[in-house]
Scaffold this active site. Structure first.
Site, PDB file in Angstrom:
ATOM      1  CB  CYS A 144      -0.924   0.015   1.213  1.00 32.95           C
ATOM      2  SG  CYS A 144      -1.956   1.497   1.214  1.00 32.95           S
ATOM      3  CG  HIS A 174      -3.022   5.263   1.320  1.00 35.08           C
ATOM      4  ND1 HIS A 174      -3.563   4.025   1.031  1.00 35.08           N
ATOM      5  CD2 HIS A 174      -3.471   5.580   2.566  1.00 35.08           C
ATOM      6  CE1 HIS A 174      -4.315   3.630   2.043  1.00 35.08           C
ATOM      7  NE2 HIS A 174      -4.284   4.551   2.992  1.00 35.08           N
ATOM      8  CG  ASP A 200      -6.699   4.587  -2.906  1.00 35.68           C
ATOM      9  OD1 ASP A 200      -6.744   5.539  -2.105  1.00 35.68           O
ATOM     10  OD2 ASP A 200      -5.679   3.910  -3.097  1.00 35.68           O
TER      11      ASP A 200
END
Length: 388
Positions: free
Chosen positions: A108, A110, A307
């Site tokens: 991931c 972010h 997202d």
């Protein structure tokens, strides 16, 4: 003693449960709930074994924190793992497991950006035993971390400043990370859509199939042009419920093509389709529009979670794909937008991606703190989290 202190101390917790303390952050509007205390020790020698243990033995904790009433369908979490096989070998400083509405992801971006700041800022060596080993470059004013994610070790650079006798992260400058090996797994993959599964926009376009690319940036993504799905100008706004329907079908159909995800030298736990990213037509331009004309993408991942950020591991996959197609050269930087950052001209959370060697991608973005929480279970009804 006030109620907050009582809750934090566990006075309101059912027997057999503990207080779970978190730090809350966001990157481009996408949340990261960093679990720092109260999570049980994970069994297993490797990080992937610990991931399996979390999934198979104590998944009720993920559900409790990600689902309502403590979370929601779009919540995202990061479980810090102080010791892994890579930290023991000296290849990494700390490990992490990522979690979401469906389970546990392999990478991931972010959350990596958010964790970079948090790991520099924490002084708690129970959480980050190797914090004092993190090097601060005085000249460049940045710290360097090696984060062991399920997909491998990710190098993270965190802009930092001295504050008294401490070194803390600088929120005014972008965190950077270099991806694990990123590559195009399949290009121009024609996917037939059975008549009974065709959504209204595809029918109106008179299409019976869609053309997709599949690329890996720590997780596998199907990347598809908006027009292939029968949509146009998503940058200007789109009915996300309709796009949700289309991408769920694409994910199911592409995911069935198991051969696409195998044969790349990855662990079998990584060989699955994680998400679908719908992009605008500029994704096919030479240079992808650079920094001035940001590429917009809408990412549906896990159980159709949307997202809010431009999807960091998706940026790694998209840059790798553009390189494979000859659209992007070494060092060329591209701004990647979500619908949120596109609407605010990029200031609300765009990422920047660029090639960093033959098969690595550099991703840049900013993350911010939003709070700190102490979660308890006072009632059996909400113990495992509620799925609505």
């Amino acid at each position: 003693m006030d109620v907050f202190t009582q809750i934090s101390s566990g006075e309101y917790s059912l027997d057999g449960t503990t207080v779970i303390k978190t730090v809350e952050m966001h990157t481009g509007g996408e949340p990261t709930r960093i679990i720092m205390r109260g999570y049980p020790k994970l069994e297993g020698k490797t990080l992937l074994e610990k991931r399996s243990y979390a999934r198979d033995k104590i998944d009720d904790i993920r559900q409790r924190l990600m689902r309502e009433p403590r979370g929601h369908k779009e919540m995202y979490g990061a479980i810090i793992v102080p010791e892994t096989e890579r930290t023991l070998s000296g290849e990494a400083d700390v490990g992490v497991l990522f979690c979401h509405n469906e389970g546990y992801s392999t990478m991931c971006g972010h959350a990596t950006i958010a964790l970079g700041r948090f790991l520099v800022d924490t002084e708690d060596e129970d959480i980050f035993p190797r914090r004092k080993q993190v090097r601060f470059d005085e000249a460049k004013r940045e710290c360097h971390l090696r984060l062991h994610a399920p997909c491998g070790v990710v190098d993270v650079t965190v802009p930092s400043v001295r504050k008294g006798n401490r070194v803390v992260s600088d929120p005014e400058r972008a965190v950077r990370f270099i991806s694990v090996r990123s590559f195009a797994a399949a290009t121009n993959l024609r996917i037939a859509v059975p008549e009974e599964l065709r959504w209204p926009e595809l029918r109106r376009a008179g299409k019976e199939s869609v053309l997709v690319d599949v690329a890996y940036g720590g997780a596998f993504y199907a990347i598809v042009d908006e027009k292939e799905l029968g949509f146009e100008r998503i940058k200007e706004g789109v009915d996300l419920r309709r796009l949700d329907t289309a991408t769920a079908i694409v994910k199911e159909l592409v995911g069935e093509r198991k051969e696409v995800f195998r044969g790349h030298g990855l662990d079998s736990d990584l060989e699955y389709l994680y998400g679908v990213i719908v992009v605008d037509e500029g994704e096919g331009w030479v240079g992808l529009g650079g920094l001035d004309d940001g590429r917009v993408g809408v990412c549906f991942f896990a159980d159709q979670q949307i997202d809010r950020s431009p999807t960091g591991s998706g940026v790694s996959a998209r840059v790798a794909l553009a390189r494979a197609k000859g659209l992007l050269g070494e060092g060329e930087r591209v701004r990647f937008d979500s619908l949120l950052s596109a609407g605010a001209g990029g200031s609300a959370g765009a990422f920047v991606g660029s090639a960093a060697g033959e098969d690595r991608v550099l991703v840049e973005g900013r993350a911010f703190y939003t709070g700190a929480c102490a979660f308890v279970v006072e009632d059996a009804f909400s113990r495992g989290g509620l799925l609505v």
